[in-house]
Design a protein around this motif. Structure first.
Motif, PDB file in Angstrom:
ATOM      1  N   GLU A  59       0.827  -1.199   0.000  1.00  0.00           N
ATOM      2  CA  GLU A  59       0.000   0.000   0.000  1.00  0.00           C
ATOM      3  C   GLU A  59       0.865   1.253   0.000  1.00  0.00           C
ATOM      4  N   LEU A  60       1.964   1.219   0.720  1.00  0.00           N
ATOM      5  CA  LEU A  60       2.892   2.351   0.708  1.00  0.00           C
ATOM      6  C   LEU A  60       3.489   2.533  -0.689  1.00  0.00           C
ATOM      7  N   GLU A  61       3.812   1.427  -1.326  1.00  0.00           N
ATOM      8  CA  GLU A  61       4.406   1.463  -2.661  1.00  0.00           C
ATOM      9  C   GLU A  61       3.434   2.042  -3.691  1.00  0.00           C
ATOM     10  N   LEU A  62       2.164   1.687  -3.559  1.00  0.00           N
ATOM     11  CA  LEU A  62       1.153   2.153  -4.505  1.00  0.00           C
ATOM     12  C   LEU A  62       0.630   3.553  -4.179  1.00  0.00           C
ATOM     13  N   GLY A  63       0.974   4.052  -3.008  1.00  0.00           N
ATOM     14  CA  GLY A  63       0.508   5.367  -2.607  1.00  0.00           C
ATOM     15  C   GLY A  63      -0.857   5.368  -1.971  1.00  0.00           C
TER      16      GLY A  63
END
Length: 70
Positions: A59-63
């Motif tokens: 989720e952090l990677e996808l924003g």
């Protein structure tokens, strides 16, 4: 581990937690193979924890989730 605890962790802490949990899971699998495991349900708990941490990292990677700034 609760979601509120995961929300408070930084990316580096999450990656460290993931590595530690994966190592613990590997150790439990060795114990299971040698029939020395005391609590077999701990394997399920660790697998869930790994999935939760991986989800937060993705989720952090996808924003989708915002990273905390200190």
């Amino acid at each position: 581990m609760k979601n509120s605890q995961l929300n408070e962790m930084s990316r580096m802490e999450l990656e460290t937690k993931l590595n530690d949990t994966m190592d613990a899971l590997q150790n439990l699998r060795f114990q299971k193979a040698l029939q020395q495991i005391e609590n077999p349900l701990q394997i399920r708990v660790l697998k869930r924890e790994i999935a939760q941490v991986k989800t937060v990292l993705r989720e952090l990677e996808l924003g989708i989730r915002k990273e905390l700034t200190d």
